[in-house]
Design an enzyme around this catalytic site. Structure first.
Site, PDB file in Angstrom:
ATOM      1  N   HIS A  10       1.875   4.548  -2.848  1.00 16.28           N
ATOM      2  CA  HIS A  10       1.958   6.000  -2.648  1.00 16.28           C
ATOM      3  C   HIS A  10       3.341   6.510  -3.036  1.00 16.28           C
ATOM      4  O   HIS A  10       3.476   7.514  -3.746  1.00 16.28           O
ATOM      5  CB  HIS A  10       1.699   6.347  -1.179  1.00 16.28           C
ATOM      6  CG  HIS A  10       0.280   6.144  -0.728  1.00 16.28           C
ATOM      7  ND1 HIS A  10      -0.800   6.565  -1.454  1.00 16.28           N
ATOM      8  CD2 HIS A  10      -0.219   5.582   0.411  1.00 16.28           C
ATOM      9  CE1 HIS A  10      -1.919   6.262  -0.799  1.00 16.28           C
ATOM     10  NE2 HIS A  10      -1.590   5.658   0.330  1.00 16.28           N
ATOM     11  N   HIS A  57       0.836  -1.208   0.000  1.00 17.94           N
ATOM     12  CA  HIS A  57       0.000   0.000   0.000  1.00 17.94           C
ATOM     13  C   HIS A  57       0.871   1.258   0.000  1.00 17.94           C
ATOM     14  O   HIS A  57       0.678   2.157  -0.844  1.00 17.94           O
ATOM     15  CB  HIS A  57      -0.915  -0.010   1.227  1.00 17.94           C
ATOM     16  CG  HIS A  57      -1.792   1.190   1.331  1.00 17.94           C
ATOM     17  ND1 HIS A  57      -3.101   1.210   0.883  1.00 17.94           N
ATOM     18  CD2 HIS A  57      -1.566   2.433   1.836  1.00 17.94           C
ATOM     19  CE1 HIS A  57      -3.637   2.406   1.106  1.00 17.94           C
ATOM     20  NE2 HIS A  57      -2.720   3.165   1.684  1.00 17.94           N
ATOM     21  N   GLU A  58       1.812   1.333   0.924  1.00 19.65           N
ATOM     22  CA  GLU A  58       2.637   2.535   1.033  1.00 19.65           C
ATOM     23  C   GLU A  58       3.599   2.669  -0.150  1.00 19.65           C
ATOM     24  O   GLU A  58       3.912   3.784  -0.569  1.00 19.65           O
ATOM     25  CB  GLU A  58       3.422   2.511   2.353  1.00 19.65           C
ATOM     26  CG  GLU A  58       2.554   2.517   3.601  1.00 19.65           C
ATOM     27  CD  GLU A  58       1.608   3.714   3.669  1.00 19.65           C
ATOM     28  OE1 GLU A  58       1.914   4.762   3.068  1.00 19.65           O
ATOM     29  OE2 GLU A  58       0.552   3.599   4.318  1.00 19.65           O
TER      30      GLU A  58
END
Length: 451
Positions: free
Chosen positions: A35, A31-32
């Protein structure tokens, strides 16, 4: 309690914690990273990439000037971009005021709207991609049942009470059962009619094609009371039922077909059941009480059922064949869609009060599930990662300030009005959003403790 009996519990607890940390770490990292990498591609500089919160255990700075770190508390992670005040990407007004105007483009808050939106959306999107990739790889590695139905591996089952020896062998192509022709596995309706038409007898006659010759052999019921899967945190897991176990009797009444087991569980209205269990040639008794569950229905609603938490299957492992990459990818993406659809439906019915809010698990429930599923094999572990990753991606898109979905709502407002919300309004909304997220966490934790 002596040390000999206490050590296995420590080992089991440690395995649960390690499994939980592994599940969360994989999902958070992906997920990170979504980003981070889309932000970098969009010209936004990431100052910190952190797995976990709290005291930093180890870190290093890469050639792009980003500090990669692992923190003590493995319950999440964050990417802090240039100009961010905190892990929730709130604006640091003081820091922004001191940044060289030429460097504003490299901040999250000074970048073009498209770059900010793409960077924020990338986290949930990467979660969905992770789920789809895992589902696809599992489909490719396991294949699909060969059509026509063929015996892959014969399962060890207790001998029939009649004393007849089962004669199925690996490689047998099943032509008919009790004179009823086996339909194509691709025809779901025909398969259902076929299984419904088979007599409920302990020993059945199979016509098989073996080495090019048709033969008549004896075999067990097509769907015996064989435990193929044990659901985590279920009544079955509480008594340590294991895949491969066979339930031979319920409350003293012999059972040999899975539908008999299902009828006994559902018809008992939650009353305790005494199970006779066959495991590796030995039999023993255990007592459990079925639990109420709210199960999704084709019309989108939910129905109350009583379950003990096991899944069945056929009396043998069907032979499999590989599928095309395109077919596997399509199935993997479809499974992600199904997870999202069922999750949204479940949350909606909980909000409306149609089903119990105890269906929402917190960190303790996820940890227990992680340990239980990981103990059933690597395939089960990664399937759980795929399920949770899709769920986390979906939750992060909710329009709650402090979540990715909340930021996207702010960007939509900016796209429509031509200006971002005022800083003071953003601070208030972010505070409300964080309070909502913390409240949800406390609520789910209370479910783990008291449901």
């Amino acid at each position: 309690m002596d040390l000999a009996s206490f050590l296995p519990q420590i080992s089991g607890f440690a395995f649960t914690i390690v499994s939980f940390v592994a599940v969360i770490s994989i999902i958070v990292a992906v997920h990170e990273y979504g980003h981070y990498i889309v932000g970098r591609w969009s010209g936004i500089h990431a100052e910190v990439f952190s797995l976990g919160f709290g005291p930093v255990l180890c870190s290093r700075v890469d050639r792009h000037g980003t500090r990669w770190q692992i923190a003590l508390l493995p319950f999440g992670g964050f990417v802090k971009f240039l100009g961010d005040a905190n892990a929730a990407s709130g604006k640091d007004a003081d820091a922004m005021a001191e940044i060289d105007p030429a460097q504003l483009r490299r901040t999250m808050h000074g970048a073009p709207l498209w770059a900010r939106a793409a960077t924020v959306a990338a986290g949930p999107v990467f979660n969905f991609v992770l789920s789809a990739v895992i589902f696809t790889v599992l489909i490719l590695s396991s294949g699909v049942a060969r059509d026509p139905l063929t015996v892959g591996q014969v399962i060890d089952l207790p001998a029939a009470s009649t004393g007849e020896i089962y004669g199925l062998q690996a490689g047998d192509e099943i032509l008919a059962v009790e004179g009823i022709k086996v339909p194509s596995l691709a025809n779901g309706e025909a398969w259902t009619r076929f299984t419904d038409a088979i007599p409920m007898e302990e020993v059945l006659g199979y016509r098989v094609l073996r080495d090019g010759v048709e033969q008549e052999v004896a075999g067990p019921v097509l769907s015996p009371t064989l435990v193929r899967f044990v659901a985590p945190r279920s009544a079955a897991s509480d008594i340590n039922l294991q895949p491969g176990d066979v339930i031979t009797a319920i409350n003293g009444a012999p059972v040999y077909e899975f539908s008999q087991l299902r009828e006994a569980v559902e018809g008992g209205n939650g009353a305790p059941l005494v199970l006779n269990i066959w495991r590796n040639g030995a039999e023993f008794e255990e007592t459990l009480a079925p639990r109420r569950t709210d199960e999704p229905q084709p019309d989108g609603g939910f129905e109350v059922k009583w379950r003990i938490g096991i899944g069945g299957g056929m009396a043998f492992d069907p032979a499999t064949e590989t599928v095309g990459v395109g077919t596997a990818i399509g199935s993997g993406v479809a499974q992600v869609g199904n997870v999202i659809q069922m999750s949204l439906s479940g949350l909606g019915h909980m909000i409306l009060g149609n089903i119990s809010t105890c269906n929402l698990s917190g960190p303790i429930g996820i940890a227990e599930t992680s340990g239980a599923v990981a103990s059933q094999g690597i395939d089960s572990f990664f399937r759980l990662v795929a399920l949770i990753s899709a769920g986390i991606g979906m939750l992060n898109l909710f329009p709650i300030p402090a979540l990715d979905g909340g930021h996207l709502v702010f960007y939509a407002y900016e796209a429509v009005t031509g200006r971002p919300p005022r800083d003071r309004v953003m601070q208030v909304l972010m505070t409300v959003g964080i309070a909502l997220v913390l409240s949800m966490m406390v609520f789910s934790l209370s479910n783990d403790l008291f449901c």
